[in-house]
Design a protein around this motif. Sequence first.
Motif, PDB file in Angstrom:
ATOM      1  N   GLY A  39      -7.176   8.552  14.943  1.00 22.10           N
ATOM      2  CA  GLY A  39      -6.099   7.878  15.659  1.00 22.10           C
ATOM      3  C   GLY A  39      -4.816   7.999  14.846  1.00 22.10           C
ATOM      4  O   GLY A  39      -4.792   7.669  13.666  1.00 22.10           O
ATOM      5  N   ARG A  40      -3.756   8.492  15.456  1.00 26.61           N
ATOM      6  CA  ARG A  40      -2.526   8.758  14.710  1.00 26.61           C
ATOM      7  C   ARG A  40      -1.464   7.685  14.923  1.00 26.61           C
ATOM      8  O   ARG A  40      -0.305   7.886  14.592  1.00 26.61           O
ATOM      9  CB  ARG A  40      -1.978  10.121  15.110  1.00 26.61           C
ATOM     10  CG  ARG A  40      -2.958  11.231  14.724  1.00 26.61           C
ATOM     11  CD  ARG A  40      -2.366  12.588  14.788  1.00 26.61           C
ATOM     12  NE  ARG A  40      -1.248  12.692  13.877  1.00 26.61           N
ATOM     13  CZ  ARG A  40      -0.221  13.509  14.074  1.00 26.61           C
ATOM     14  NH1 ARG A  40      -0.171  14.264  15.126  1.00 26.61           N
ATOM     15  NH2 ARG A  40       0.762  13.564  13.210  1.00 26.61           N
ATOM     16  N   ASP A  41      -1.841   6.531  15.446  1.00 27.03           N
ATOM     17  CA  ASP A  41      -0.845   5.508  15.747  1.00 27.03           C
ATOM     18  C   ASP A  41      -0.817   4.358  14.754  1.00 27.03           C
ATOM     19  O   ASP A  41      -0.229   3.324  15.006  1.00 27.03           O
ATOM     20  CB  ASP A  41      -1.051   4.977  17.165  1.00 27.03           C
ATOM     21  CG  ASP A  41      -2.426   4.366  17.367  1.00 27.03           C
ATOM     22  OD1 ASP A  41      -3.284   4.498  16.476  1.00 27.03           O
ATOM     23  OD2 ASP A  41      -2.641   3.771  18.433  1.00 27.03           O
ATOM     24  N   ALA A  42      -1.437   4.520  13.597  1.00 22.49           N
ATOM     25  CA  ALA A  42      -1.441   3.472  12.578  1.00 22.49           C
ATOM     26  C   ALA A  42      -0.076   3.394  11.897  1.00 22.49           C
ATOM     27  O   ALA A  42       0.578   4.411  11.689  1.00 22.49           O
ATOM     28  CB  ALA A  42      -2.523   3.749  11.545  1.00 22.49           C
ATOM     29  N   LEU A  43       0.347   2.211  11.552  1.00 24.24           N
ATOM     30  CA  LEU A  43       1.653   2.039  10.913  1.00 24.24           C
ATOM     31  C   LEU A  43       1.756   2.755   9.580  1.00 24.24           C
ATOM     32  O   LEU A  43       2.807   3.261   9.218  1.00 24.24           O
ATOM     33  CB  LEU A  43       1.958   0.549  10.734  1.00 24.24           C
ATOM     34  CG  LEU A  43       2.185  -0.231  12.024  1.00 24.24           C
ATOM     35  CD1 LEU A  43       2.377  -1.710  11.704  1.00 24.24           C
ATOM     36  CD2 LEU A  43       3.373   0.308  12.787  1.00 24.24           C
ATOM     37  N   HIS A  44       0.659   2.795   8.829  1.00 23.97           N
ATOM     38  CA  HIS A  44       0.689   3.451   7.523  1.00 23.97           C
ATOM     39  C   HIS A  44       0.765   4.973   7.635  1.00 23.97           C
ATOM     40  O   HIS A  44       0.972   5.648   6.643  1.00 23.97           O
ATOM     41  CB  HIS A  44      -0.519   3.043   6.673  1.00 23.97           C
ATOM     42  CG  HIS A  44      -1.830   3.338   7.332  1.00 23.97           C
ATOM     43  ND1 HIS A  44      -2.489   2.397   8.069  1.00 23.97           N
ATOM     44  CD2 HIS A  44      -2.568   4.464   7.388  1.00 23.97           C
ATOM     45  CE1 HIS A  44      -3.595   2.928   8.546  1.00 23.97           C
ATOM     46  NE2 HIS A  44      -3.666   4.187   8.159  1.00 23.97           N
ATOM     47  N   ALA A  45       0.595   5.504   8.825  1.00 25.56           N
ATOM     48  CA  ALA A  45       0.652   6.958   9.023  1.00 25.56           C
ATOM     49  C   ALA A  45       1.412   7.267  10.304  1.00 25.56           C
ATOM     50  O   ALA A  45       0.965   8.039  11.131  1.00 25.56           O
ATOM     51  CB  ALA A  45      -0.751   7.533   9.080  1.00 25.56           C
ATOM     52  N   SER A  46       2.546   6.659  10.441  1.00 24.07           N
ATOM     53  CA  SER A  46       3.306   6.844  11.670  1.00 24.07           C
ATOM     54  C   SER A  46       3.768   8.287  11.805  1.00 24.07           C
ATOM     55  O   SER A  46       3.981   8.981  10.810  1.00 24.07           O
ATOM     56  CB  SER A  46       4.510   5.894  11.699  1.00 24.07           C
ATOM     57  OG  SER A  46       5.389   6.193  10.643  1.00 24.07           O
ATOM     58  N   PRO A  47       3.903   8.774  13.037  1.00 25.10           N
ATOM     59  CA  PRO A  47       4.276  10.175  13.260  1.00 25.10           C
ATOM     60  C   PRO A  47       5.555  10.604  12.542  1.00 25.10           C
ATOM     61  O   PRO A  47       5.671  11.739  12.141  1.00 25.10           O
ATOM     62  CB  PRO A  47       4.444  10.264  14.770  1.00 25.10           C
ATOM     63  CG  PRO A  47       3.582   9.184  15.304  1.00 25.10           C
ATOM     64  CD  PRO A  47       3.650   8.074  14.279  1.00 25.10           C
TER      65      PRO A  47
END
Length: 110
Positions: A39-47
């Motif tokens: 899942g790429r929608d985590a705050l720590h790994a924002s696009p």
Amino acid sequence: MPAMQVLEMLTINGAKAAGLEEQVGSLETGKRADVTVIGRDALHASPGSATDPFIQLVYEHQSSDVDTVIIDGEVLLQDGQFTRWDKREILDSAELELRKLISRSKGISL
């Protein structure tokens, strides 16, 4: 270390180290279909935090970001939940195996 190099260490080079490069380590015809969906929608790994998705995957994402895991064509984790196993049983088994490993390693000098 460059993210792509780390990813290769974890995939194809890991398979080579285990002697399994003909079966796993890359997505190719004839190899086992092992895929992990993150899942790429985590705050720590924002696009917007990294322009290179490999940098995000290697250096920003966490295990909690894993959404789906497909091994040899079978979905084993979906929506972050195991489809075949009980989480408690997995943790208990891992603890037991760790204790066995520690017990066997005592007395080994490096």
